[in-house]
Write a protein that holds these residues in place. Structure first.
Motif, PDB file in Angstrom:
ATOM      1  N   LEU A 143       0.808  -1.223   0.000  1.00  0.00           N
ATOM      2  CA  LEU A 143       0.000   0.000   0.000  1.00  0.00           C
ATOM      3  C   LEU A 143       0.842   1.274   0.000  1.00  0.00           C
ATOM      4  O   LEU A 143       0.326   2.354  -0.287  1.00  0.00           O
ATOM      5  N   THR A 144       2.122   1.161   0.311  1.00  0.00           N
ATOM      6  CA  THR A 144       2.985   2.341   0.321  1.00  0.00           C
ATOM      7  C   THR A 144       4.001   2.358  -0.823  1.00  0.00           C
ATOM      8  O   THR A 144       4.493   3.423  -1.202  1.00  0.00           O
ATOM      9  N   ALA A 145       4.310   1.205  -1.384  1.00  0.00           N
ATOM     10  CA  ALA A 145       5.352   1.116  -2.408  1.00  0.00           C
ATOM     11  C   ALA A 145       5.030   1.910  -3.664  1.00  0.00           C
ATOM     12  O   ALA A 145       5.936   2.349  -4.379  1.00  0.00           O
ATOM     13  N   TYR A 146       3.739   2.097  -3.945  1.00  0.00           N
ATOM     14  CA  TYR A 146       3.337   2.741  -5.197  1.00  0.00           C
ATOM     15  C   TYR A 146       2.802   4.165  -5.005  1.00  0.00           C
ATOM     16  O   TYR A 146       2.203   4.734  -5.910  1.00  0.00           O
ATOM     17  N   LEU A 147       3.043   4.737  -3.836  1.00  0.00           N
ATOM     18  CA  LEU A 147       2.608   6.101  -3.574  1.00  0.00           C
ATOM     19  C   LEU A 147       3.476   7.112  -4.319  1.00  0.00           C
ATOM     20  O   LEU A 147       4.638   6.841  -4.637  1.00  0.00           O
ATOM     21  N   GLU A 148       2.915   8.297  -4.575  1.00  0.00           N
ATOM     22  CA  GLU A 148       3.704   9.386  -5.110  1.00  0.00           C
ATOM     23  C   GLU A 148       4.775   9.752  -4.080  1.00  0.00           C
ATOM     24  O   GLU A 148       4.574   9.618  -2.872  1.00  0.00           O
ATOM     25  N   GLN A 149       5.920  10.227  -4.561  1.00  0.00           N
ATOM     26  CA  GLN A 149       7.055  10.482  -3.683  1.00  0.00           C
ATOM     27  C   GLN A 149       6.724  11.441  -2.550  1.00  0.00           C
ATOM     28  O   GLN A 149       7.090  11.209  -1.396  1.00  0.00           O
ATOM     29  N   ASP A 150       6.005  12.521  -2.855  1.00  0.00           N
ATOM     30  CA  ASP A 150       5.694  13.498  -1.810  1.00  0.00           C
ATOM     31  C   ASP A 150       4.768  12.923  -0.749  1.00  0.00           C
ATOM     32  O   ASP A 150       4.901  13.209   0.440  1.00  0.00           O
ATOM     33  N   GLN A 151       3.834  12.085  -1.175  1.00  0.00           N
ATOM     34  CA  GLN A 151       2.924  11.450  -0.225  1.00  0.00           C
ATOM     35  C   GLN A 151       3.665  10.435   0.633  1.00  0.00           C
ATOM     36  O   GLN A 151       3.435  10.329   1.843  1.00  0.00           O
ATOM     37  N   PHE A 152       4.564   9.695  -0.001  1.00  0.00           N
ATOM     38  CA  PHE A 152       5.374   8.710   0.726  1.00  0.00           C
ATOM     39  C   PHE A 152       6.212   9.402   1.800  1.00  0.00           C
ATOM     40  O   PHE A 152       6.257   8.962   2.957  1.00  0.00           O
ATOM     41  N   GLU A 153       6.863  10.475   1.417  1.00  0.00           N
ATOM     42  CA  GLU A 153       7.722  11.192   2.362  1.00  0.00           C
ATOM     43  C   GLU A 153       6.917  11.803   3.501  1.00  0.00           C
ATOM     44  O   GLU A 153       7.384  11.853   4.645  1.00  0.00           O
ATOM     45  N   LYS A 154       5.717  12.260   3.203  1.00  0.00           N
ATOM     46  CA  LYS A 154       4.863  12.839   4.234  1.00  0.00           C
ATOM     47  C   LYS A 154       4.481  11.791   5.279  1.00  0.00           C
ATOM     48  O   LYS A 154       4.488  12.064   6.484  1.00  0.00           O
ATOM     49  N   ILE A 155       4.174  10.595   4.822  1.00  0.00           N
ATOM     50  CA  ILE A 155       3.788   9.517   5.738  1.00  0.00           C
ATOM     51  C   ILE A 155       4.948   9.095   6.627  1.00  0.00           C
ATOM     52  O   ILE A 155       4.797   8.877   7.830  1.00  0.00           O
ATOM     53  N   PHE A 156       6.130   9.001   6.018  1.00  0.00           N
ATOM     54  CA  PHE A 156       7.265   8.438   6.760  1.00  0.00           C
ATOM     55  C   PHE A 156       8.225   9.483   7.333  1.00  0.00           C
ATOM     56  O   PHE A 156       9.282   9.135   7.842  1.00  0.00           O
TER      57      PHE A 156
END
Length: 252
Positions: A143-156
């Protein structure tokens, strides 16, 4: 029933907006709700901070923010996908006789929204409505591997990599490497990372927007996961997620 006044007022402001009233000034909101401007301003400032309200730079008027659209879509996806996906879970469960799950992401966790048990009662950590960390679950990784980069960085950005077992990924750098593996092979595994003795494999489900909206997984005691068993699971799991994605409008 005791209501929290500040929360009630915030919700009353959000409910002022409709098809015919898309924006308001502080004065208009204050008049409609009979609240002083300073109170309205404070509430709007908080709602704006969290993205539920936005402010026009030119008119200074307030309108609903995209955060509400995001929350609404999340709810709709959870509600709509479960009845559609259930028949695919049933078929997958019958083919493999293992525990299968349908999972969506809620902020920084993965949420089980459907489950069919296999014969192996050792898979006990999961249940419908339970949340599981993203970093130590196969579904969370998908569920996280295919997120947009900005969204991924925001989560983590401030994510806590809590340890569940000796195999749990504990650093951001190690998790990034794991994400590359997931994207490369098209599936994720949980090798006793969330619960000792349990192995899990998961694949993504796409919708008509070509984005990942859910994950389907197969879980079983590790002792059952021979190489032959893994290949069998991957075969049926891939077909299951492709069929469901197609029904959701996904065009590969």
């Amino acid at each position: 029933m005791t209501l929290i006044q500040s929360v009630s007022r915030a919700l009353e402001i959000l409910e002022l907006f409709d098809e015919n009233h898309r924006s308001f000034s502080i004065k208009e909101i204050s008049t409609k709700l009979d609240l002083n401007k300073s109170t309205v301003h404070s509430i709007l400032k908080t709602l704006k901070h969290y993205g539920y309200i936005k402010q026009d730079d030119d008119t200074a008027e307030y309108a609903l923010g995209w955060r509400l659209y995001e929350r609404g879509n999340l709810l709709m996806n959870q509600v709509e996908i479960k009845p559609i996906a259930h028949k695919y879970l049933v078929k997958l469960n019958q083919l493999l006789n293992e525990t299968v799950h349908l999972v969506t992401r809620v902020d920084r966790e993965a949420l089980y929204i459907d489950k069919i048990n296999g014969n192996n009662t050792l898979v006990i950590y999961s249940r419908i409505g339970k949340k599981v960390p993203l970093h130590c679950s196969a579904v969370g990784k998908v569920l996280t591997a295919y997120l947009e980069q900005d969204q991924f960085e925001k989560i983590f950005k401030h994510y806590e990599f809590k340890q569940s077992t000796a195999n749990t990924i504990l650093t951001y750098e190690a998790f990034l490497s794991e994400m590359e593996i997931v994207r490369e092979q098209g599936y994720a595994v949980d090798n006793e990372e969330n619960e000792a003795g349990i192995y899990c494999m998961a694949m993504p489900v796409y919708d008509y927007t070509q984005k990942v909206v859910a994950a389907i997984s197969v879980s079983s005691p590790l002792v059952n996961f021979t190489e032959e068993k893994k290949q069998e699971i991957l075969k049926y799991l891939k077909q299951c997620t492709l069929d469901l994605s197609s029904e959701l409008g996904y065009l590969k």
